[in-house]
Design a protein around this motif. Sequence first.
Motif, PDB file in Angstrom:
ATOM      1  N   ALA A   1       0.835  -1.207   0.000  1.00 29.77           N
ATOM      2  CA  ALA A   1       0.000   0.000   0.000  1.00 29.77           C
ATOM      3  C   ALA A   1       0.863   1.248   0.000  1.00 29.77           C
ATOM      4  O   ALA A   1       1.957   1.262   0.571  1.00 29.77           O
ATOM      5  CB  ALA A   1      -0.916   0.010   1.221  1.00 29.77           C
ATOM      6  N   SER A   2       0.352   2.286  -0.662  1.00 32.73           N
ATOM      7  CA  SER A   2       0.911   3.631  -0.512  1.00 32.73           C
ATOM      8  C   SER A   2       0.193   4.309   0.648  1.00 32.73           C
ATOM      9  O   SER A   2      -1.012   4.100   0.850  1.00 32.73           O
ATOM     10  CB  SER A   2       0.716   4.437  -1.797  1.00 32.73           C
ATOM     11  N   LEU A   3       0.927   5.113   1.391  1.00 30.93           N
ATOM     12  CA  LEU A   3       0.392   5.728   2.607  1.00 30.93           C
ATOM     13  C   LEU A   3       0.012   7.186   2.371  1.00 30.93           C
ATOM     14  O   LEU A   3       0.654   7.883   1.577  1.00 30.93           O
ATOM     15  CB  LEU A   3       1.432   5.638   3.722  1.00 30.93           C
ATOM     16  N   LYS A   4      -0.994   7.662   3.069  1.00 30.70           N
ATOM     17  CA  LYS A   4      -1.443   9.039   2.908  1.00 30.70           C
ATOM     18  C   LYS A   4      -0.415  10.040   3.404  1.00 30.70           C
ATOM     19  O   LYS A   4      -0.371  11.193   2.936  1.00 30.70           O
ATOM     20  CB  LYS A   4      -2.769   9.243   3.640  1.00 30.70           C
ATOM     21  N   ASP A   5       0.427   9.627   4.361  1.00 31.44           N
ATOM     22  CA  ASP A   5       1.455  10.546   4.853  1.00 31.44           C
ATOM     23  C   ASP A   5       2.776  10.386   4.107  1.00 31.44           C
ATOM     24  O   ASP A   5       3.817  10.847   4.540  1.00 31.44           O
ATOM     25  CB  ASP A   5       1.675  10.349   6.357  1.00 31.44           C
ATOM     26  N   GLY A   6       2.729   9.709   2.956  1.00 30.98           N
ATOM     27  CA  GLY A   6       3.922   9.503   2.145  1.00 30.98           C
ATOM     28  C   GLY A   6       4.508   8.126   2.390  1.00 30.98           C
ATOM     29  O   GLY A   6       4.277   7.488   3.407  1.00 30.98           O
ATOM     30  N   GLY A   7       5.281   7.668   1.437  1.00 27.22           N
ATOM     31  CA  GLY A   7       5.912   6.375   1.589  1.00 27.22           C
ATOM     32  C   GLY A   7       5.050   5.232   1.109  1.00 27.22           C
ATOM     33  O   GLY A   7       3.965   5.407   0.538  1.00 27.22           O
ATOM     34  N   GLN A   8       5.532   4.055   1.372  1.00 25.57           N
ATOM     35  CA  GLN A   8       4.934   2.836   0.854  1.00 25.57           C
ATOM     36  C   GLN A   8       5.318   1.716   1.800  1.00 25.57           C
ATOM     37  O   GLN A   8       6.306   1.817   2.535  1.00 25.57           O
ATOM     38  CB  GLN A   8       5.476   2.568  -0.562  1.00 25.57           C
ATOM     39  N   GLY A   9       4.573   0.641   1.820  1.00 26.45           N
ATOM     40  CA  GLY A   9       4.933  -0.454   2.698  1.00 26.45           C
ATOM     41  C   GLY A   9       4.255  -1.750   2.330  1.00 26.45           C
ATOM     42  O   GLY A   9       3.402  -1.810   1.439  1.00 26.45           O
ATOM     43  N   VAL A  10       4.662  -2.806   3.025  1.00 25.17           N
ATOM     44  CA  VAL A  10       4.047  -4.124   2.926  1.00 25.17           C
ATOM     45  C   VAL A  10       3.458  -4.447   4.290  1.00 25.17           C
ATOM     46  O   VAL A  10       4.122  -4.269   5.320  1.00 25.17           O
ATOM     47  CB  VAL A  10       5.061  -5.199   2.503  1.00 25.17           C
ATOM     48  N   PHE A  11       2.229  -4.945   4.313  1.00 21.82           N
ATOM     49  CA  PHE A  11       1.499  -5.142   5.556  1.00 21.82           C
ATOM     50  C   PHE A  11       0.738  -6.468   5.509  1.00 21.82           C
ATOM     51  O   PHE A  11       0.515  -7.036   4.439  1.00 21.82           O
ATOM     52  CB  PHE A  11       0.498  -3.997   5.774  1.00 21.82           C
TER      53      PHE A  11
END
Length: 392
Positions: free
Chosen positions: A195-205
Amino acid sequence: MNSCPKILASIVGTFLSLLTIDVNSAQAGNFTFTSIANNSDNKHFFDVGGGPINDNGTVAFVGVTSSGEGIFTSNGGGAFTTALKPYPLFSYAINGIAINNSDTIAFGNISTLPPEGLFISKGGNVTKVATLRNYQFDFNNNDTLVFTTLDNLLNGKIVTGNGGPLTTVVDTSGQFLSFDQPPAINDANVVAFEASLKDGGQGVFTIKDGKITTIADNTSPISSGYAQVGINNRGTVIFDGSLGGGKTGIFTGNGKTITTVADTSGPFSSFGGHAINDNNQVAFGAILPNGAVNVYEDGIFTGSDPIADKVIAIGDSLLGGTVTNLLFEDLNNSGQISFLADLIDDGGKTIRGVFRADPVSKSIPESTSIFGLLAFGALGTGLTIKGKLKQN
């Protein structure tokens, strides 16, 4: 097993030249190889594609026939089961295929006749799960599909379904801005996603019953480029990611630690498909520096050493032909690997086939007595198939 569907390699629209080869079995390194289907020995298939595998060693594949595309399953040896029959008046444009341990098939169809959508084929009955132009999904042993879609306001969400009402797993009403990669699901219905995050960045969850666990994000050394997320029944997640200096790699994580499977700081220049099984064993396709031109992958490997961990590579002998192209498909809990390959003989004739690699290892049988050892002179060496428990 992880029955992650693979986006099918391009199905050629013309007849491939045919080659007669021995398709029984051949051994190379620590694997034996079996032809599941090819367009030489199985002449009613003009072409084949796909090839996910379940824990029984059964491989599902798309076969192009004179009546259109169909989905078939096989353990090799020339026998086939039809999961989705070809139709004479129109062709399924099949994109995305998966198989679970009950031999149930999930697939995506992108044609308008029959209607596009995601489907499950079980016991000869085909059930529509969703109507949408999204064919990147995952499938578990509970016959549950997981995929991304949009709500009525075009907000992204991840949902599960098996033919009834869809269930929303996670959406963009909270911290997430978008879901740009297909999610994955295990048999405990734990969903792994990028997912891309609303506060910037990206991650795997991962998410289970609303509880979100971060596997990797921009606070880790792997700060971006997340893709090809998979998960096994231990909750270990496998994914692609980017490192500093333009390097990329394949990684696994469980919410506590991140492990590098292989990266481009070593002998690989890029990676193709990959999978993880319930024993935390991995397999993947990769491109090598100075490798072949215009191929899907130069080789299939189980670790970071392209020699010691090689399963098969371009230039190797495979069942009477020489490998000219490879595409990794899937890995099951027995360590069996399914893949697509093109072969060529000394006369230049080419075939395309779906194949299975079966791991073998040397084992020493139990000795019954010192007398027995002396009488027979030495311990014998036998070959045993490595057994595994099994996600997808």
